[in-house]
Design a protein around this motif. Structure first.
Motif, PDB file in Angstrom:
ATOM      1  N   GLU A 171       0.821  -1.210   0.000  1.00 14.06           N
ATOM      2  CA  GLU A 171       0.000   0.000   0.000  1.00 14.06           C
ATOM      3  C   GLU A 171       0.854   1.258   0.000  1.00 14.06           C
ATOM      4  O   GLU A 171       0.534   2.253  -0.648  1.00 14.06           O
ATOM      5  CB  GLU A 171      -0.914  -0.001   1.224  1.00 14.06           C
ATOM      6  CG  GLU A 171      -1.770   1.237   1.380  1.00 14.06           C
ATOM      7  CD  GLU A 171      -2.608   1.182   2.645  1.00 14.06           C
ATOM      8  OE1 GLU A 171      -3.421   0.243   2.775  1.00 14.06           O
ATOM      9  OE2 GLU A 171      -2.451   2.063   3.509  1.00 14.06           O
ATOM     10  N   TYR A 191       0.576  -5.946   2.889  1.00 11.60           N
ATOM     11  CA  TYR A 191      -0.340  -7.031   3.234  1.00 11.60           C
ATOM     12  C   TYR A 191       0.182  -8.324   2.635  1.00 11.60           C
ATOM     13  O   TYR A 191       0.705  -8.335   1.515  1.00 11.60           O
ATOM     14  CB  TYR A 191      -1.746  -6.773   2.667  1.00 11.60           C
ATOM     15  CG  TYR A 191      -2.380  -5.484   3.106  1.00 11.60           C
ATOM     16  CD1 TYR A 191      -3.220  -5.440   4.215  1.00 11.60           C
ATOM     17  CD2 TYR A 191      -2.164  -4.304   2.404  1.00 11.60           C
ATOM     18  CE1 TYR A 191      -3.827  -4.252   4.610  1.00 11.60           C
ATOM     19  CE2 TYR A 191      -2.764  -3.115   2.794  1.00 11.60           C
ATOM     20  CZ  TYR A 191      -3.585  -3.097   3.898  1.00 11.60           C
ATOM     21  OH  TYR A 191      -4.184  -1.915   4.283  1.00 11.60           O
ATOM     22  N   LYS A 246      -1.087  -8.034   8.070  1.00 10.81           N
ATOM     23  CA  LYS A 246      -0.717  -6.670   7.686  1.00 10.81           C
ATOM     24  C   LYS A 246       0.471  -6.185   8.506  1.00 10.81           C
ATOM     25  O   LYS A 246       0.581  -6.473   9.699  1.00 10.81           O
ATOM     26  CB  LYS A 246      -1.912  -5.730   7.909  1.00 10.81           C
ATOM     27  CG  LYS A 246      -1.666  -4.266   7.595  1.00 10.81           C
ATOM     28  CD  LYS A 246      -2.916  -3.435   7.898  1.00 10.81           C
ATOM     29  CE  LYS A 246      -2.721  -1.969   7.583  1.00 10.81           C
ATOM     30  NZ  LYS A 246      -3.947  -1.174   7.880  1.00 10.81           N
ATOM     31  N   SER A 270      -3.661  -4.226  -3.471  1.00  7.02           N
ATOM     32  CA  SER A 270      -3.971  -2.972  -2.786  1.00  7.02           C
ATOM     33  C   SER A 270      -4.228  -1.906  -3.838  1.00  7.02           C
ATOM     34  O   SER A 270      -3.421  -1.731  -4.761  1.00  7.02           O
ATOM     35  CB  SER A 270      -2.809  -2.548  -1.886  1.00  7.02           C
ATOM     36  OG  SER A 270      -2.980  -1.219  -1.425  1.00  7.02           O
ATOM     37  N   GLU A 274      -5.294   3.503   0.136  1.00  6.94           N
ATOM     38  CA  GLU A 274      -5.220   3.399   1.587  1.00  6.94           C
ATOM     39  C   GLU A 274      -6.383   2.589   2.149  1.00  6.94           C
ATOM     40  O   GLU A 274      -7.556   2.935   1.941  1.00  6.94           O
ATOM     41  CB  GLU A 274      -5.207   4.788   2.212  1.00  6.94           C
ATOM     42  CG  GLU A 274      -5.015   4.777   3.717  1.00  6.94           C
ATOM     43  CD  GLU A 274      -4.907   6.169   4.305  1.00  6.94           C
ATOM     44  OE1 GLU A 274      -4.776   6.268   5.546  1.00  6.94           O
ATOM     45  OE2 GLU A 274      -4.952   7.154   3.542  1.00  6.94           O
ATOM     46  N   ASN A 275      -6.067   1.496   2.826  1.00  6.74           N
ATOM     47  CA  ASN A 275      -7.037   0.601   3.475  1.00  6.74           C
ATOM     48  C   ASN A 275      -7.908  -0.179   2.504  1.00  6.74           C
ATOM     49  O   ASN A 275      -8.837  -0.868   2.943  1.00  6.74           O
ATOM     50  CB  ASN A 275      -7.928   1.377   4.450  1.00  6.74           C
ATOM     51  CG  ASN A 275      -7.167   1.926   5.631  1.00  6.74           C
ATOM     52  OD1 ASN A 275      -6.229   1.294   6.122  1.00  6.74           O
ATOM     53  ND2 ASN A 275      -7.548   3.099   6.099  1.00  6.74           N
ATOM     54  N   SER A 294     -11.730  -5.565   1.409  1.00  5.53           N
ATOM     55  CA  SER A 294     -11.716  -4.849   2.684  1.00  5.53           C
ATOM     56  C   SER A 294     -11.577  -3.360   2.412  1.00  5.53           C
ATOM     57  O   SER A 294     -10.782  -2.948   1.554  1.00  5.53           O
ATOM     58  CB  SER A 294     -10.550  -5.324   3.554  1.00  5.53           C
ATOM     59  OG  SER A 294     -10.424  -4.530   4.722  1.00  5.53           O
ATOM     60  N   THR A 295     -12.335  -2.556   3.138  1.00  4.01           N
ATOM     61  CA  THR A 295     -12.239  -1.098   3.013  1.00  4.01           C
ATOM     62  C   THR A 295     -11.696  -0.464   4.293  1.00  4.01           C
ATOM     63  O   THR A 295     -11.692   0.754   4.423  1.00  4.01           O
ATOM     64  CB  THR A 295     -13.616  -0.484   2.687  1.00  4.01           C
ATOM     65  OG1 THR A 295     -14.546  -0.841   3.719  1.00  4.01           O
ATOM     66  CG2 THR A 295     -14.133  -0.979   1.342  1.00  4.01           C
ATOM     67  N   ASP A 296     -11.250  -1.298   5.220  1.00  3.24           N
ATOM     68  CA  ASP A 296     -10.727  -0.779   6.488  1.00  3.24           C
ATOM     69  C   ASP A 296      -9.356  -1.375   6.825  1.00  3.24           C
ATOM     70  O   ASP A 296      -9.013  -1.565   7.987  1.00  3.24           O
ATOM     71  CB  ASP A 296     -11.720  -1.021   7.621  1.00  3.24           C
ATOM     72  CG  ASP A 296     -12.136  -2.482   7.748  1.00  3.24           C
ATOM     73  OD1 ASP A 296     -11.426  -3.362   7.196  1.00  3.24           O
ATOM     74  OD2 ASP A 296     -13.168  -2.753   8.384  1.00  3.24           O
ATOM     75  N   GLY A 297      -8.584  -1.670   5.785  1.00  2.88           N
ATOM     76  CA  GLY A 297      -7.219  -2.110   5.997  1.00  2.88           C
ATOM     77  C   GLY A 297      -7.058  -3.440   6.695  1.00  2.88           C
ATOM     78  O   GLY A 297      -6.173  -3.597   7.536  1.00  2.88           O
ATOM     79  N   ASP A 322      -9.198  -4.959   8.755  1.00  2.00           N
ATOM     80  CA  ASP A 322      -9.949  -5.159  10.003  1.00  2.00           C
ATOM     81  C   ASP A 322     -11.135  -6.085   9.780  1.00  2.00           C
ATOM     82  O   ASP A 322     -11.482  -6.895  10.638  1.00  2.00           O
ATOM     83  CB  ASP A 322     -10.430  -3.824  10.562  1.00  2.00           C
ATOM     84  CG  ASP A 322      -9.307  -3.003  11.176  1.00  2.00           C
ATOM     85  OD1 ASP A 322      -8.239  -3.591  11.479  1.00  2.00           O
ATOM     86  OD2 ASP A 322      -9.483  -1.792  11.325  1.00  2.00           O
TER      87      ASP A 322
END
Length: 199
Positions: free
Chosen positions: A76, A82, A93, A119, A122-123, A137-140, A142
């Motif tokens: 990223e 990742y 990550k 990637s 960001e996130n 995933s849109t939150d890195g 999580d």
């Protein structure tokens, strides 16, 4: 190709060897930070070994060790990377140049193993599995959202995936190694919506 791979950098009209690895059966991948091409990750697929450089390899390479065996890697930024875990459907990550990788997170993908990870900002991360499925995933890392149908609704191939973005109305694009077709899926529609065959 072959044993004992070398990695080279081209600058000032000449090639310079920046890294030589003693390995009789190499399976390495190279990833570069999007905002800083002098930051380079070299990862050994199937093992936990990573080499990391912040100056294109012309100075020092740092030996890094992933917490899990590597199937694929996505970078990223210079500090954030990742790893799709080999033989699993999880992603780990690092936020410090690969010095430490977090506990792997289940992508909830329907497939047994992850094949690819990408990637796109960001996130924003996408993974493809070994039986035609995709999650994002849109939150890195999580949490993950799986797209229920397989590519083409009946695929058994390894999936490679990218996207125009992961906001509503953006498109996820994917293909498999056993097809010649690219499929598209619109973000924001129901997770059970089928993939659109672009051909």
């Amino acid at each position: 190709s072959g044993a004992n791979p070398s990695f080279w950098q081209y600058a000032n009209n000449m090639w310079m060897r920046t890294l030589a690895i003693v390995d009789p059966s190499p399976t390495y991948i190279v990833r570069i930070a999007p905002e800083d091409p002098s930051t380079v990750y070299v990862a050994d697929v199937g093992s936990t070994a990573i080499y990391y450089s912040t100056n294109g390899g012309t100075g020092r390479w740092y030996n890094r060790t992933c917490s899990y065996p590597i199937a694929d890697m996505a970078v990223e930024s210079a500090s954030v990377s990742y790893v799709a875990v080999s033989g699993a459907r999880t992603v780990t990550k690092s936020v410090n140049g690969g010095a430490l990788y977090d506990t792997a997170v289940d992508t909830t993908i329907a497939d047994t193993n992850l094949i690819s990870i990408t990637s796109i900002g960001e996130n924003l991360v996408l993974v493809g599995g070994d039986s035609g499925h995709v999650a994002y995933s849109t939150d890195g890392n999580d949490s993950w959202t799986k797209i229920t149908p397989a590519i083409g609704n009946n695929s058994t191939g390894d999936v490679y995936v990218t996207a125009t973005g992961l906001n509503t109305g953006d498109f996820i694009l994917a293909g498999t190694d056993d097809k010649t077709t690219i499929y598209r899926w619109a973000v924001g529609q129901p997770q059970t919506a089928p993939w659109f065959d672009l051909t």
